[in-house]
Design a protein around this motif. Structure first.
Motif, PDB file in Angstrom:
ATOM      1  N   ASN A   1      -0.869   6.248   2.154  1.00 29.98           N
ATOM      2  CA  ASN A   1      -2.138   6.823   2.644  1.00 29.98           C
ATOM      3  C   ASN A   1      -2.524   8.107   1.917  1.00 29.98           C
ATOM      4  O   ASN A   1      -2.895   9.102   2.542  1.00 29.98           O
ATOM      5  N   LEU A   2      -2.428   8.088   0.614  1.00 33.59           N
ATOM      6  CA  LEU A   2      -2.773   9.226  -0.244  1.00 33.59           C
ATOM      7  C   LEU A   2      -1.932  10.470   0.035  1.00 33.59           C
ATOM      8  O   LEU A   2      -2.294  11.567  -0.350  1.00 33.59           O
ATOM      9  N   GLU A   3      -0.818  10.293   0.706  1.00 32.42           N
ATOM     10  CA  GLU A   3       0.106  11.394   0.969  1.00 32.42           C
ATOM     11  C   GLU A   3       1.434  11.106   0.293  1.00 32.42           C
ATOM     12  O   GLU A   3       1.833   9.955   0.171  1.00 32.42           O
ATOM     13  N   LYS A   4       2.093  12.165  -0.133  1.00 31.61           N
ATOM     14  CA  LYS A   4       3.447  11.986  -0.645  1.00 31.61           C
ATOM     15  C   LYS A   4       4.399  12.813   0.193  1.00 31.61           C
ATOM     16  O   LYS A   4       4.081  13.909   0.635  1.00 31.61           O
TER      17      LYS A   4
ATOM     18  N   SER B   1       0.823  -1.212   0.000  1.00 32.26           N
ATOM     19  CA  SER B   1       0.000   0.000   0.000  1.00 32.26           C
ATOM     20  C   SER B   1       0.860   1.266   0.000  1.00 32.26           C
ATOM     21  O   SER B   1       0.392   2.334   0.355  1.00 32.26           O
ATOM     22  N   ASN B   2       2.105   1.107  -0.373  1.00 31.01           N
ATOM     23  CA  ASN B   2       3.006   2.252  -0.410  1.00 31.01           C
ATOM     24  C   ASN B   2       4.035   2.053  -1.516  1.00 31.01           C
ATOM     25  O   ASN B   2       4.164   0.971  -2.078  1.00 31.01           O
TER      26      ASN B   2
ATOM     27  N   TYR C   1       5.158   7.486  -1.197  1.00 30.64           N
ATOM     28  CA  TYR C   1       3.700   7.544  -1.253  1.00 30.64           C
ATOM     29  C   TYR C   1       3.110   6.588  -0.222  1.00 30.64           C
ATOM     30  O   TYR C   1       3.482   5.424  -0.182  1.00 30.64           O
TER      31      TYR C   1
END
Length: 147
Positions: free
Chosen positions: A128-131, A74-75, A126
């Motif tokens: 949890n929808l964060e970069k 997931s990343n 990337y």
């Protein structure tokens, strides 16, 4: 950088068995290939072994710009930097393993055996929808100053 995020990044790097390695071809297009992770020094340096005669080697000899990508469940982590093609004895012996003769029949001195040395300049993680975009030099300096 947040220590939790850095820990996640290092876990992704340490757990990876393969890495997507990208080069730039003679027409300026990206080319990607999955390669076995050999050894690395944190996020700063990575080493791979491959054939001197490969397409990727020709590309890196012409243009050292490179990208590594680590795929998690997931990343993901992208590192941007430069790839050096090494044919010196020290580099070749550093990565040589018993059994590599099946790829390089002449052994560690096989002219078709070389080592890639990737030096990171920046990264983009990337999760949890964060970069999280970072500069390697600043990351290293921050780690040293927090000691």
């Amino acid at each position: 950088m947040d220590p939790v995020v850095l820990k996640q990044i290092m876990s992704l790097v340490n757990d990876a068995h393969t890495i997507i390695v990208s080069s730039v071809d003679e027409n300026g297009y990206p080319n990607s290939k999955q390669m076995f992770k050999k050894i690395h020094n944190g996020l700063e340096k990575f080493w791979f072994s491959t054939n001197t005669s490969s397409i990727r080697t020709r590309q890196f000899l012409t243009n050292q710009k490179a990208c590594l990508y680590f795929v998690g469940e997931s990343n993901g982590l992208m590192l941007i930097g430069e790839m050096k093609v090494c044919t010196d004895n020290e580099s070749r012996r550093m990565l040589w393993n018993e059994g590599d003769e099946k790829y390089y029949s002449l052994g560690v001195d096989d002219p078709d055996y070389c080592v890639y040395e990737f030096t990171s300049e920046s990264g983009n993680y990337y999760f949890n929808l964060e970069k999280h975009i970072f500069n390697i030099e600043e990351l290293i300096e921050g780690a040293i100053s927090s000691m």
